[in-house]
Design an enzyme around this catalytic site. Structure first.
Site, short mmCIF file in Angstrom:
data_model
loop_
_atom_site.label_atom_id
_atom_site.label_comp_id
_atom_site.label_asym_id
_atom_site.label_seq_id
_atom_site.Cartn_x
_atom_site.Cartn_y
_atom_site.Cartn_z
N LEU A 1 4.60 -9.03 3.75
CA LEU A 1 5.81 -9.07 2.93
C LEU A 1 6.55 -7.75 2.93
O LEU A 1 7.76 -7.70 2.69
CB LEU A 1 5.46 -9.46 1.49
CG LEU A 1 4.79 -10.83 1.29
CD1 LEU A 1 4.40 -11.01 -0.17
CD2 LEU A 1 5.71 -11.95 1.74
N SER B 1 4.21 3.90 3.60
CA SER B 1 3.49 4.92 4.36
C SER B 1 1.98 4.83 4.22
O SER B 1 1.24 5.22 5.11
CB SER B 1 3.97 6.32 3.95
OG SER B 1 3.79 6.50 2.55
N PHE B 2 1.49 4.32 3.08
CA PHE B 2 0.04 4.25 2.89
C PHE B 2 -0.43 2.89 2.40
O PHE B 2 -1.59 2.71 2.06
CB PHE B 2 -0.43 5.34 1.92
CG PHE B 2 0.14 5.20 0.53
CD1 PHE B 2 -0.55 4.49 -0.44
CD2 PHE B 2 1.36 5.77 0.21
CE1 PHE B 2 -0.03 4.36 -1.71
CE2 PHE B 2 1.89 5.64 -1.07
CZ PHE B 2 1.19 4.93 -2.03
N ALA B 3 0.45 1.89 2.38
CA ALA B 3 0.07 0.56 1.91
C ALA B 3 0.95 -0.50 2.54
O ALA B 3 2.07 -0.22 2.96
CB ALA B 3 0.16 0.49 0.39
N VAL C 1 1.85 -4.93 1.99
CA VAL C 1 1.70 -6.07 1.08
C VAL C 1 1.75 -7.36 1.89
O VAL C 1 2.65 -7.55 2.72
CB VAL C 1 2.81 -6.08 0.02
CG1 VAL C 1 2.63 -7.28 -0.92
CG2 VAL C 1 2.81 -4.78 -0.78
N LYS D 1 -1.73 -6.11 -2.14
CA LYS D 1 -1.36 -4.77 -1.65
C LYS D 1 -2.62 -4.14 -1.04
O LYS D 1 -3.63 -3.98 -1.72
CB LYS D 1 -0.82 -3.90 -2.77
CG LYS D 1 -0.43 -2.50 -2.32
CD LYS D 1 0.08 -1.63 -3.46
CE LYS D 1 1.51 -1.96 -3.81
NZ LYS D 1 2.09 -0.94 -4.76
N ASP E 1 10.51 5.27 -12.61
CA ASP E 1 11.14 4.97 -11.32
C ASP E 1 11.82 3.61 -11.38
O ASP E 1 11.64 2.77 -10.50
CB ASP E 1 10.12 5.02 -10.19
CG ASP E 1 10.77 5.10 -8.81
OD1 ASP E 1 11.94 5.52 -8.73
OD2 ASP E 1 10.11 4.73 -7.82
#
Length: 429
Positions: free
Chosen positions: A31, A35-37, A39, A54, A149
């Site tokens: 989906l 950079s580090f994950a 989904v 994730k 955020d």
């Protein structure tokens, strides 16, 4: 939505076998990724429910120093999972190299995509999303969690079109406060309050209120109020309130945005205040707005059973997640009453109203008749349960089932109950 791969029929051509994650989830298409994950869409083998998973690379998070962000995201989602407009975390799993966050699927995609397609939203539609956003953030602030955020890319939609606030990776939890203020610059510049960027101590709830003002502007206009490739120039515009409203925005909406985009956090309109305005209350679905938290807790649902983190705690990954999933001991008192169950129920209702709780009554049948009164305030839910063991014997249990109640309020509640107590049992303080 694309369906997940189905087990192949013997007569059908050979296909790539579906990937099964730890025997529990069938992984589907990707989906999104970062950079580090990444989904993935997934399906629960047990319930057939579609979820989002994730997948986080442990090595990358450790090397980039991102593990505190992962911990905050898990902890914040765990704390806030009962609100209907906050993306739920179902389960946390791990292997030696990866962490898997199993989350509610927001199949409607990003709100940002909807705004891009339409250019701007009708005021009634924008207001509905804003109502749900404000409700979710007020709920998180009451639990001491500031998002930090808030932007359209972190606002997702479910299949019914309801808002789901996601990505609490930058969130600040109560234990991260210094003298009651936050001190880390987080967020996305176009949506971030000026006091955050200046790295002064700031109130996370007021910073989120600023972001909400920007969001409302974006929903109604289709563009951000402050946009400049030069960050310094953009922040000069912010401090001068240098932006313009299009003619189609109502006077009430303009007033709210103007007050939320106050560069001074002390005089800025808070989320609590905006929720009291007539513009905000218009067409508000009250039953939807207040549902979910209270009912789920009065029904005594487990507060921790959806998250299993034993693997995370025991793995030698460098990520110390121990403590995130240890349920704190809740306040609880038990006594034999000198009045009937009905009188206990009425007394609890009266005390709750006197002390400023939202009160809800319920009757259940167990071995005898059970009267239940729920007392809710912010993130905290207390249940008063009276069990009529015989005609003359009524045992009452008072306990915090969600959130935490401070000692003074708990003491006030117990003191108010004294005149219906025949004898206190061994106490769990």
């Amino acid at each position: 939505m694309e369906s997940l791969p189905q087990p192949q029929n013997q007569s059908s051509p050979a296909t790539t076998p579906a990937k099964i994650l730890l025997g529990k989830y069938e992984l589907g298409r990707r989906l999104g990724s970062g950079s580090f994950a990444k989904v993935h869409l997934a399906r629960s083998i047990e319930s057939d429910e579609l979820v989002a998973v994730k997948i986080i690379e442990k090595k990358k998070t450790i090397e980039s120093g991102m593990e505190p962000r992962i911990i905050r995201e898990i902890d914040a989602m765990r704390r806030l999972r009962h609100h209907p407009n906050i993306l739920k975390i179902h389960e946390v799993m791990a292997t030696k190299s990866k962490i898997y966050l199993v989350m509610e699927l927001a199949s409607g995609g990003e709100l940002f995509s909807k705004v891009l397609r339409r250019g701007r939203l009708p005021e009634s539609t924008a207001r509905r999303y804003f109502q749900q956003l404000a409700s979710a953030l007020r709920f998180s602030h009451q639990d001491g969690v500031a998002h930090r955020d808030v932007k359209p890319q972190n606002l997702l939609l479910d299949e019914q079109g309801n808002l789901k606030v996601s990505d609490f990776g930058l969130s600040a939890l109560p234990e991260h406060l210094q003298n009651g203020l936050l001190h880390t610059a987080c967020g996305t510049p176009a949506y971030t309050a000026p006091e955050v960027i200046s790295r002064r101590g700031y109130d996370g709830a007021k910073a989120d209120a600023w972001s909400c003002g920007v969001i409302l502007f974006v929903l109604l206009v289709g563009d951000v109020p402050f946009d400049d490739s030069n960050i310094a120039a953009m922040y000069r515009k912010i401090h001068r309130r240098d932006y313009r409203f299009p003619s189609w925005i109502s006077k009430q909406a303009k007033s709210i945005i103007y007050q939320m985009l106050d560069p001074n956090p002390v005089t800025r309109m808070s989320i609590e205040t905006v929720m009291k305005t007539n513009w905000f209350k218009k067409s508000l679905e009250t039953s939807e707005f207040h549902r979910n938290v209270f009912d789920s807790e009065v029904e005594m649902k487990s507060s921790v059973n959806s998250i299993t983190a034993f693997d995370l705690i025991s793995l030698s990954s460098g990520l110390d997640l121990s403590g995130l999933f240890e349920a704190k001991k809740k306040k609880e008192r038990r006594f034999t009453a000198k009045v009937s169950g009905v009188e206990v129920e009425e007394k609890a209702k009266m005390i709750g109203e006197k002390l400023g709780y939202v009160v809800k009554k319920k009757m259940m049948k167990k071995e005898g008749e059970v009267k239940v009164v729920g007392l809710g305030r912010g993130r905290t839910v207390i249940v008063v349960e009276a069990v009529e063991l015989t005609v003359d014997v009524v045992v009452v249990e008072v306990k915090v089932v969600e959130g935490e109640e401070d000692d003074s309020r708990w003491s006030d509640l117990i003191t108010e109950l004294e005149d219906i107590v025949l004898s206190w049992h061994n106490d769990i303080m």
